[in-house]
Scaffold this motif. Structure first.
Motif, PDB file in Angstrom:
ATOM      1  N   ILE A 211      40.173  42.617  46.712  1.00 63.62           N
ATOM      2  CA  ILE A 211      39.818  43.658  45.892  1.00 63.62           C
ATOM      3  C   ILE A 211      38.702  43.083  44.558  1.00 63.62           C
ATOM      4  CG2 ILE A 211      40.750  45.051  44.000  1.00 63.62           C
ATOM      5  CD1 ILE A 211      43.419  45.322  45.735  1.00 63.62           C
ATOM      6  N   THR A 212      39.031  42.059  44.124  1.00 63.67           N
ATOM      7  CA  THR A 212      38.204  41.686  42.932  1.00 63.67           C
ATOM      8  C   THR A 212      37.148  40.484  43.217  1.00 63.67           C
ATOM      9  OG1 THR A 212      39.569  39.659  42.488  1.00 63.67           O
ATOM     10  CG2 THR A 212      40.287  41.723  41.580  1.00 63.67           C
ATOM     11  N   GLY A 213      37.173  39.842  44.491  1.00 63.55           N
ATOM     12  CA  GLY A 213      36.110  38.820  44.781  1.00 63.55           C
ATOM     13  C   GLY A 213      36.494  37.249  44.082  1.00 63.55           C
ATOM     14  N   ARG A 214      37.596  37.362  43.436  1.00 60.64           N
ATOM     15  CA  ARG A 214      38.075  36.252  42.603  1.00 60.64           C
ATOM     16  C   ARG A 214      39.501  35.832  43.040  1.00 60.64           C
ATOM     17  NH1 ARG A 214      37.545  37.697  36.512  1.00 60.64           N
ATOM     18  NH2 ARG A 214      39.216  38.945  37.212  1.00 60.64           N
ATOM     19  N   SER A 215      39.712  34.342  42.973  1.00 62.89           N
ATOM     20  CA  SER A 215      40.832  34.053  43.341  1.00 62.89           C
ATOM     21  C   SER A 215      42.218  34.786  42.470  1.00 62.89           C
ATOM     22  CB  SER A 215      41.158  32.469  43.048  1.00 62.89           C
ATOM     23  OG  SER A 215      40.951  32.096  41.883  1.00 62.89           O
ATOM     24  N   LEU A 216      43.389  34.463  42.803  1.00 65.49           N
ATOM     25  CA  LEU A 216      44.403  35.058  41.824  1.00 65.49           C
ATOM     26  C   LEU A 216      44.547  34.185  40.563  1.00 65.49           C
ATOM     27  CD1 LEU A 216      46.951  37.013  41.416  1.00 65.49           C
ATOM     28  CD2 LEU A 216      48.370  35.215  42.739  1.00 65.49           C
ATOM     29  N   GLY A 217      44.436  33.043  40.658  1.00 67.38           N
ATOM     30  CA  GLY A 217      44.376  32.221  39.448  1.00 67.38           C
ATOM     31  C   GLY A 217      43.109  32.554  38.672  1.00 67.38           C
ATOM     32  N   THR A 218      41.999  32.746  39.069  1.00 69.52           N
ATOM     33  CA  THR A 218      40.991  32.816  37.952  1.00 69.52           C
ATOM     34  C   THR A 218      41.062  34.348  37.649  1.00 69.52           C
ATOM     35  OG1 THR A 218      39.426  31.533  39.595  1.00 69.52           O
ATOM     36  CG2 THR A 218      38.455  33.320  38.114  1.00 69.52           C
ATOM     37  N   THR A 219      41.786  35.506  38.255  1.00 70.58           N
ATOM     38  CA  THR A 219      41.986  36.622  37.978  1.00 70.58           C
ATOM     39  C   THR A 219      42.917  36.950  36.845  1.00 70.58           C
ATOM     40  OG1 THR A 219      41.477  37.834  40.114  1.00 70.58           O
ATOM     41  CG2 THR A 219      42.875  39.025  39.058  1.00 70.58           C
ATOM     42  N   LEU A 220      43.934  35.797  36.960  1.00 67.89           N
ATOM     43  CA  LEU A 220      45.136  35.925  35.901  1.00 67.89           C
ATOM     44  C   LEU A 220      44.711  35.133  34.648  1.00 67.89           C
ATOM     45  CD1 LEU A 220      48.265  35.533  38.163  1.00 67.89           C
ATOM     46  CD2 LEU A 220      47.268  37.529  37.016  1.00 67.89           C
ATOM     47  N   ASP A 221      43.706  34.291  34.796  1.00 65.18           N
ATOM     48  CA  ASP A 221      43.326  33.719  33.382  1.00 65.18           C
ATOM     49  C   ASP A 221      42.724  34.158  32.334  1.00 65.18           C
ATOM     50  OD1 ASP A 221      43.814  30.858  33.702  1.00 65.18           O
ATOM     51  OD2 ASP A 221      41.752  30.379  34.382  1.00 65.18           O
TER      52      ASP A 221
END
Length: 82
Positions: free
Chosen positions: A72-82
């Motif tokens: 969905i975002t093109g980013r990892s979960l960790g990067t998205t939650l940062d």
């Protein structure tokens, strides 16, 4: 509630239920890498009629959620939650 279950059942990813092994085992190195751990469950044949049950389980759930976020975002979960 049925509509919510229908949407969840439509996810293109299937997990490895506790009572089954992956059709395409990933091995130790694969279990530590992102793509083998998202590709193998995605290719898994469901052990029951799709839409009647789910098979997400603790050993694969993190990869499944992370892959949905990545798609969905093109980013990892960790990067998205940062």
């Amino acid at each position: 509630m049925a509509a919510r279950g229908d949407r969840l059942g439509a996810l293109p990813l299937a997990a490895d239920p506790p009572s089954r092994t992956l059709d395409r085992p990933v091995g130790r190195a694969g279990a530590l890498a992102w793509h083998p751990m998202t590709d193998a469950p995605a290719a898994q044949r469901p052990p029951w009629k799709p839409g009647t049950r789910h098979g997400y389980h603790a050993l694969t759930y993190g990869w499944l959620v992370g892959e949905v976020v990545r798609r969905i975002t093109g980013r990892s979960l960790g990067t998205t939650l940062d």
